[in-house]
Design a protein around this motif. Structure first.
Motif, PDB file in Angstrom:
ATOM      1  N   ARG A  45       0.827  -1.212   0.000  1.00  0.00           N
ATOM      2  CA  ARG A  45       0.000   0.000   0.000  1.00  0.00           C
ATOM      3  C   ARG A  45       0.860   1.260   0.000  1.00  0.00           C
ATOM      4  NH1 ARG A  45      -5.615  -0.091   2.233  1.00  0.00           N
ATOM      5  NH2 ARG A  45      -6.316  -2.222   2.003  1.00  0.00           N
ATOM      6  N   VAL A  46       1.932   1.249   0.777  1.00  0.00           N
ATOM      7  CA  VAL A  46       2.821   2.417   0.818  1.00  0.00           C
ATOM      8  C   VAL A  46       3.476   2.617  -0.548  1.00  0.00           C
ATOM      9  CG1 VAL A  46       4.940   3.347   1.813  1.00  0.00           C
ATOM     10  CG2 VAL A  46       3.217   2.335   3.296  1.00  0.00           C
ATOM     11  N   ILE A  47       3.919   1.540  -1.176  1.00  0.00           N
ATOM     12  CA  ILE A  47       4.554   1.631  -2.491  1.00  0.00           C
ATOM     13  C   ILE A  47       3.570   2.188  -3.523  1.00  0.00           C
ATOM     14  CG2 ILE A  47       5.498   0.264  -4.401  1.00  0.00           C
ATOM     15  CD1 ILE A  47       6.731  -1.571  -2.189  1.00  0.00           C
ATOM     16  N   VAL A  48       2.343   1.667  -3.529  1.00  0.00           N
ATOM     17  CA  VAL A  48       1.326   2.150  -4.467  1.00  0.00           C
ATOM     18  C   VAL A  48       1.019   3.621  -4.199  1.00  0.00           C
ATOM     19  CG1 VAL A  48      -1.097   1.918  -5.166  1.00  0.00           C
ATOM     20  CG2 VAL A  48       0.322  -0.110  -4.903  1.00  0.00           C
ATOM     21  N   ALA A  49       0.941   3.993  -2.931  1.00  0.00           N
ATOM     22  CA  ALA A  49       0.653   5.387  -2.574  1.00  0.00           C
ATOM     23  C   ALA A  49       1.753   6.320  -3.063  1.00  0.00           C
ATOM     24  CB  ALA A  49       0.482   5.512  -1.064  1.00  0.00           C
ATOM     25  N   VAL A  50       2.994   5.927  -2.868  1.00  0.00           N
ATOM     26  CA  VAL A  50       4.116   6.760  -3.318  1.00  0.00           C
ATOM     27  C   VAL A  50       4.101   6.898  -4.840  1.00  0.00           C
ATOM     28  CG1 VAL A  50       6.638   6.856  -3.489  1.00  0.00           C
ATOM     29  CG2 VAL A  50       5.561   6.297  -1.306  1.00  0.00           C
ATOM     30  N   GLY A  62      -7.445  17.368 -12.763  1.00  0.00           N
ATOM     31  CA  GLY A  62      -8.881  17.153 -12.758  1.00  0.00           C
ATOM     32  C   GLY A  62      -9.262  16.082 -11.764  1.00  0.00           C
ATOM     33  N   LEU A  63     -10.389  15.461 -12.031  1.00  0.00           N
ATOM     34  CA  LEU A  63     -10.950  14.477 -11.125  1.00  0.00           C
ATOM     35  C   LEU A  63     -10.021  13.283 -10.920  1.00  0.00           C
ATOM     36  CD1 LEU A  63     -13.367  13.612  -9.399  1.00  0.00           C
ATOM     37  CD2 LEU A  63     -14.332  12.555 -11.445  1.00  0.00           C
ATOM     38  N   LEU A  64      -9.381  12.815 -11.978  1.00  0.00           N
ATOM     39  CA  LEU A  64      -8.491  11.663 -11.869  1.00  0.00           C
ATOM     40  C   LEU A  64      -7.316  11.948 -10.926  1.00  0.00           C
ATOM     41  CD1 LEU A  64      -8.007   8.789 -12.799  1.00  0.00           C
ATOM     42  CD2 LEU A  64      -6.724   9.703 -14.738  1.00  0.00           C
ATOM     43  N   LYS A  65      -6.762  13.127 -11.017  1.00  0.00           N
ATOM     44  CA  LYS A  65      -5.642  13.503 -10.157  1.00  0.00           C
ATOM     45  C   LYS A  65      -6.097  13.588  -8.695  1.00  0.00           C
ATOM     46  CE  LYS A  65      -1.811  16.298 -10.793  1.00  0.00           C
ATOM     47  NZ  LYS A  65      -1.203  17.467 -11.410  1.00  0.00           N
ATOM     48  N   ILE A  66      -7.260  14.171  -8.470  1.00  0.00           N
ATOM     49  CA  ILE A  66      -7.801  14.284  -7.114  1.00  0.00           C
ATOM     50  C   ILE A  66      -8.047  12.897  -6.527  1.00  0.00           C
ATOM     51  CG2 ILE A  66      -9.808  15.047  -5.770  1.00  0.00           C
ATOM     52  CD1 ILE A  66      -9.984  17.427  -7.754  1.00  0.00           C
ATOM     53  N   LEU A  67      -8.629  12.005  -7.314  1.00  0.00           N
ATOM     54  CA  LEU A  67      -8.878  10.639  -6.847  1.00  0.00           C
ATOM     55  C   LEU A  67      -7.580   9.898  -6.548  1.00  0.00           C
ATOM     56  CD1 LEU A  67     -11.819   9.495  -9.146  1.00  0.00           C
ATOM     57  CD2 LEU A  67     -11.891  10.005  -6.701  1.00  0.00           C
ATOM     58  N   ALA A  68      -6.564  10.096  -7.371  1.00  0.00           N
ATOM     59  CA  ALA A  68      -5.272   9.445  -7.137  1.00  0.00           C
ATOM     60  C   ALA A  68      -4.657   9.905  -5.827  1.00  0.00           C
ATOM     61  CB  ALA A  68      -4.323   9.729  -8.299  1.00  0.00           C
ATOM     62  N   VAL A  69      -4.739  11.188  -5.550  1.00  0.00           N
ATOM     63  CA  VAL A  69      -4.184  11.725  -4.294  1.00  0.00           C
ATOM     64  C   VAL A  69      -4.989  11.221  -3.097  1.00  0.00           C
ATOM     65  CG1 VAL A  69      -3.773  13.841  -2.984  1.00  0.00           C
ATOM     66  CG2 VAL A  69      -3.148  13.732  -5.401  1.00  0.00           C
ATOM     67  N   ILE A  70      -6.298  11.184  -3.218  1.00  0.00           N
ATOM     68  CA  ILE A  70      -7.134  10.692  -2.114  1.00  0.00           C
ATOM     69  C   ILE A  70      -6.847   9.225  -1.826  1.00  0.00           C
ATOM     70  CG2 ILE A  70      -9.519  10.143  -1.454  1.00  0.00           C
ATOM     71  CD1 ILE A  70     -10.340  12.763  -2.860  1.00  0.00           C
ATOM     72  N   VAL A  71      -6.770   8.408  -2.868  1.00  0.00           N
ATOM     73  CA  VAL A  71      -6.459   6.987  -2.696  1.00  0.00           C
ATOM     74  C   VAL A  71      -5.082   6.826  -2.053  1.00  0.00           C
ATOM     75  CG1 VAL A  71      -5.933   4.841  -3.930  1.00  0.00           C
ATOM     76  CG2 VAL A  71      -7.960   6.157  -4.520  1.00  0.00           C
ATOM     77  N   ALA A  72      -4.114   7.607  -2.491  1.00  0.00           N
ATOM     78  CA  ALA A  72      -2.774   7.526  -1.919  1.00  0.00           C
ATOM     79  C   ALA A  72      -2.794   7.878  -0.435  1.00  0.00           C
ATOM     80  CB  ALA A  72      -1.825   8.458  -2.675  1.00  0.00           C
ATOM     81  N   PHE A 124      -4.397   5.051   1.524  1.00  0.00           N
ATOM     82  CA  PHE A 124      -3.462   3.931   1.634  1.00  0.00           C
ATOM     83  C   PHE A 124      -2.396   4.195   2.689  1.00  0.00           C
ATOM     84  CE2 PHE A 124      -3.736   1.352  -2.583  1.00  0.00           C
ATOM     85  CZ  PHE A 124      -5.074   1.093  -2.323  1.00  0.00           C
ATOM     86  N   ILE A 125      -1.882   5.408   2.739  1.00  0.00           N
ATOM     87  CA  ILE A 125      -0.851   5.740   3.719  1.00  0.00           C
ATOM     88  C   ILE A 125      -1.412   5.674   5.132  1.00  0.00           C
ATOM     89  CG2 ILE A 125       0.609   7.615   4.591  1.00  0.00           C
ATOM     90  CD1 ILE A 125       1.103   8.362   1.633  1.00  0.00           C
ATOM     91  N   VAL A 126      -2.585   6.245   5.342  1.00  0.00           N
ATOM     92  CA  VAL A 126      -3.185   6.248   6.683  1.00  0.00           C
ATOM     93  C   VAL A 126      -3.504   4.826   7.139  1.00  0.00           C
ATOM     94  CG1 VAL A 126      -5.217   6.956   8.011  1.00  0.00           C
ATOM     95  CG2 VAL A 126      -4.074   8.593   6.529  1.00  0.00           C
ATOM     96  N   THR A 127      -4.119   4.038   6.269  1.00  0.00           N
ATOM     97  CA  THR A 127      -4.455   2.670   6.661  1.00  0.00           C
ATOM     98  C   THR A 127      -3.204   1.835   6.894  1.00  0.00           C
ATOM     99  OG1 THR A 127      -4.737   1.995   4.348  1.00  0.00           O
ATOM    100  CG2 THR A 127      -6.719   2.646   5.564  1.00  0.00           C
ATOM    101  N   SER A 128      -2.136   2.104   6.166  1.00  0.00           N
ATOM    102  CA  SER A 128      -0.887   1.386   6.391  1.00  0.00           C
ATOM    103  C   SER A 128      -0.275   1.751   7.734  1.00  0.00           C
ATOM    104  CB  SER A 128       0.115   1.692   5.280  1.00  0.00           C
ATOM    105  OG  SER A 128      -0.344   1.188   4.064  1.00  0.00           O
ATOM    106  N   LEU A 129      -0.362   3.010   8.095  1.00  0.00           N
ATOM    107  CA  LEU A 129       0.196   3.446   9.372  1.00  0.00           C
ATOM    108  C   LEU A 129      -0.561   2.870  10.568  1.00  0.00           C
ATOM    109  CD1 LEU A 129       1.036   7.185   8.639  1.00  0.00           C
ATOM    110  CD2 LEU A 129       2.645   5.292   8.896  1.00  0.00           C
ATOM    111  N   ILE A 130      -1.884   2.810  10.477  1.00  0.00           N
ATOM    112  CA  ILE A 130      -2.647   2.289  11.605  1.00  0.00           C
ATOM    113  C   ILE A 130      -2.812   0.775  11.551  1.00  0.00           C
ATOM    114  CG2 ILE A 130      -3.881   4.440  12.003  1.00  0.00           C
ATOM    115  CD1 ILE A 130      -6.320   3.231  10.650  1.00  0.00           C
ATOM    116  N   GLY A 131      -2.579   0.173  10.388  1.00  0.00           N
ATOM    117  CA  GLY A 131      -2.630  -1.283  10.260  1.00  0.00           C
ATOM    118  C   GLY A 131      -4.035  -1.851  10.176  1.00  0.00           C
ATOM    119  N   THR A 132      -5.008  -0.991   9.970  1.00  0.00           N
ATOM    120  CA  THR A 132      -6.395  -1.436   9.891  1.00  0.00           C
ATOM    121  C   THR A 132      -7.063  -0.843   8.656  1.00  0.00           C
ATOM    122  OG1 THR A 132      -6.538  -1.515  12.287  1.00  0.00           O
ATOM    123  CG2 THR A 132      -8.606  -1.467  11.106  1.00  0.00           C
ATOM    124  N   CYS A 133      -7.726  -1.702   7.898  1.00  0.00           N
ATOM    125  CA  CYS A 133      -8.473  -1.258   6.728  1.00  0.00           C
ATOM    126  C   CYS A 133      -9.960  -1.458   7.018  1.00  0.00           C
ATOM    127  CB  CYS A 133      -8.063  -2.063   5.503  1.00  0.00           C
ATOM    128  SG  CYS A 133      -9.004  -1.646   4.028  1.00  0.00           S
TER     129      CYS A 133
END
Length: 68
Positions: free
Chosen positions: A13-18, A32-42, A45-54
């Motif tokens: 998840r961290v690798i994909v986010a980076v 546009g929308l695609l860029k915003i979605l990519a940043v949100i997903v990243a 992914f970073i937050v869920t990786s840090l807390i270890g819970t999805c």
């Protein structure tokens, strides 16, 4: 919350986010929308990786973390 993500899952998840953040910052993902979605997903992914819970894993019943 109990952890439901293993080390490999968290690392991927961290690798994909980076990669998504680099693509967005470099302008490879168009503005546009695609860029915003990519940043949100990243960021998710970073937050869920840090807390270890999805939260989605919890709903679906997936657990990649070894049981202790």
């Amino acid at each position: 919350m109990t952890r439901n993500m293993g080390k490999t899952d968290r690392a991927l998840r961290v690798i994909v986010a980076v990669v998504l953040l680099v693509l967005a910052i470099a302008g490879i993902i168009p503005a546009g929308l695609l860029k915003i979605l990519a940043v949100i997903v990243a960021l998710v992914f970073i937050v869920t990786s840090l807390i270890g819970t999805c939260p989605l894993y919890t709903i679906v019943g997936i657990r990649t973390c070894p049981r202790s």
